[in-house]
Each structure stands twice: as C-alpha cells, then as structure tokens.
Design a protein around this motif. Structure first.
Motif, short mmCIF file in Angstrom:
data_model
loop_
_atom_site.label_atom_id
_atom_site.label_comp_id
_atom_site.label_asym_id
_atom_site.label_seq_id
_atom_site.Cartn_x
_atom_site.Cartn_y
_atom_site.Cartn_z
N ARG A 177 0.83 -1.21 0.00
CA ARG A 177 0.00 0.00 0.00
C ARG A 177 0.86 1.26 0.00
N ARG A 178 1.97 1.26 0.79
CA ARG A 178 2.90 2.40 0.79
C ARG A 178 3.51 2.59 -0.59
N GLU A 179 3.90 1.49 -1.24
CA GLU A 179 4.50 1.58 -2.57
C GLU A 179 3.49 2.11 -3.59
N LEU A 180 2.23 1.67 -3.48
CA LEU A 180 1.19 2.18 -4.37
C LEU A 180 1.05 3.68 -4.24
N TRP A 181 0.95 4.17 -2.99
CA TRP A 181 0.76 5.60 -2.79
C TRP A 181 2.01 6.40 -3.14
N SER A 182 3.18 5.80 -2.99
CA SER A 182 4.41 6.47 -3.45
C SER A 182 4.35 6.67 -4.96
N ASP A 183 3.90 5.65 -5.68
CA ASP A 183 3.76 5.77 -7.13
C ASP A 183 2.72 6.82 -7.51
N VAL A 184 1.61 6.86 -6.77
CA VAL A 184 0.58 7.86 -7.05
C VAL A 184 1.14 9.27 -6.84
N HIS A 185 1.84 9.49 -5.73
CA HIS A 185 2.44 10.82 -5.47
C HIS A 185 3.48 11.17 -6.52
N ARG A 186 4.28 10.19 -6.93
CA ARG A 186 5.30 10.43 -7.95
C ARG A 186 4.65 10.83 -9.28
N THR A 187 3.58 10.13 -9.65
CA THR A 187 2.87 10.43 -10.90
C THR A 187 2.25 11.82 -10.86
N LEU A 188 1.59 12.15 -9.76
CA LEU A 188 0.98 13.47 -9.63
C LEU A 188 2.02 14.59 -9.63
N THR A 189 3.12 14.37 -8.93
CA THR A 189 4.17 15.38 -8.88
C THR A 189 4.79 15.59 -10.26
N SER A 190 5.00 14.51 -10.99
CA SER A 190 5.54 14.60 -12.34
C SER A 190 4.59 15.39 -13.25
N TYR A 191 3.30 15.14 -13.10
CA TYR A 191 2.30 15.87 -13.89
C TYR A 191 2.36 17.37 -13.58
N VAL A 192 2.45 17.72 -12.31
CA VAL A 192 2.50 19.13 -11.91
C VAL A 192 3.75 19.80 -12.48
N ILE A 193 4.88 19.10 -12.43
CA ILE A 193 6.12 19.66 -12.98
C ILE A 193 5.98 19.85 -14.49
N ASP A 194 5.42 18.87 -15.18
CA ASP A 194 5.22 18.98 -16.63
C ASP A 194 4.34 20.18 -16.97
#
Length: 111
Positions: A46-63
């Motif tokens: 579950r921690r790994e899933l949410w880490s991936d979700v945060h990473r994806t959202l952060t990458s989108y914001v940076i883009d």
C-alpha cells in the motif's frame, strides 16, 4: 448483512483477528502472530502504491509548470517517434522533490 468489522477488515487489509481485540485475551494470539508478516507486506504494498501515485501526480504538476506559458519552470517540450511528449527542464534543474520520512520503524518513542 455485512458486519462493520468485516467492512473495516476488507478496507484496511487487516485480518479480522487483529480487529477484534487483544489476541492474548481472545485466544487468537498464535493466529495474530502468524498473520503479522502478511499484514506488514500488505501495508508495504500500500505504501508503494501511494508512493507511485504521489510520484505520478508530482511529475504531472512539474510537466504542466513547464508547459504553461507563464509557468514557474522553464524547459522544452518535444515529441518522440511515438508522439509522446518529452519534457526537459532548463539548466541543471532536477525533477526530484525530497520529502522527509513520514513514519519511523523505531520501536522507541521519538520524544
């Protein structure tokens, strides 16, 4: 009718024996101890899933910050041979964001 403890067990991925009370007094101590590792693995996933979700959202914001006409980040947007956008930040700017640990594995109190 589904009881509340079963709904919580399903939502939390925690065995029912761990939700029913102190395993030492309910007679389910061996069962609870046997389920410790699978429960820890479920929480790790579950921690790994949410880490991936945060990473994806952060990458989108940076883009989007690069793509915005008056955005706070500067860079270039190009397309690869498959039509996928490749966004490169200007200069030595990195795409990483450091976030401190939100939990600790220490068994001693932090105070």
């Amino acid at each position: 009718m589904i009881k509340a403890r079963h709904r919580h067990q399903a939502a939390l991925d925690v065995p029912v024996t761990m939700l029913l009370g102190d395993p030492g007094t309910t007679g389910a101590r061996a069962t609870a101890e046997t389920l410790d590792q699978p429960t820890e693995l479920a929480f790790q996933m579950r921690r790994e899933l949410w880490s991936d979700v945060h990473r994806t959202l952060t990458s989108y914001v940076i883009d989007q910050a690069v793509k915005a006409p008056m955005g706070p980040l500067k860079g270039t947007v190009t397309l690869d041979e498959d039509g996928q956008e490749i966004i490169t930040l200007r200069g030595a700017t990195e795409r990483t964001i450091d976030i401190g640990p939100t939990w600790t594995t220490s068994t001693s109190p932090s105070w």
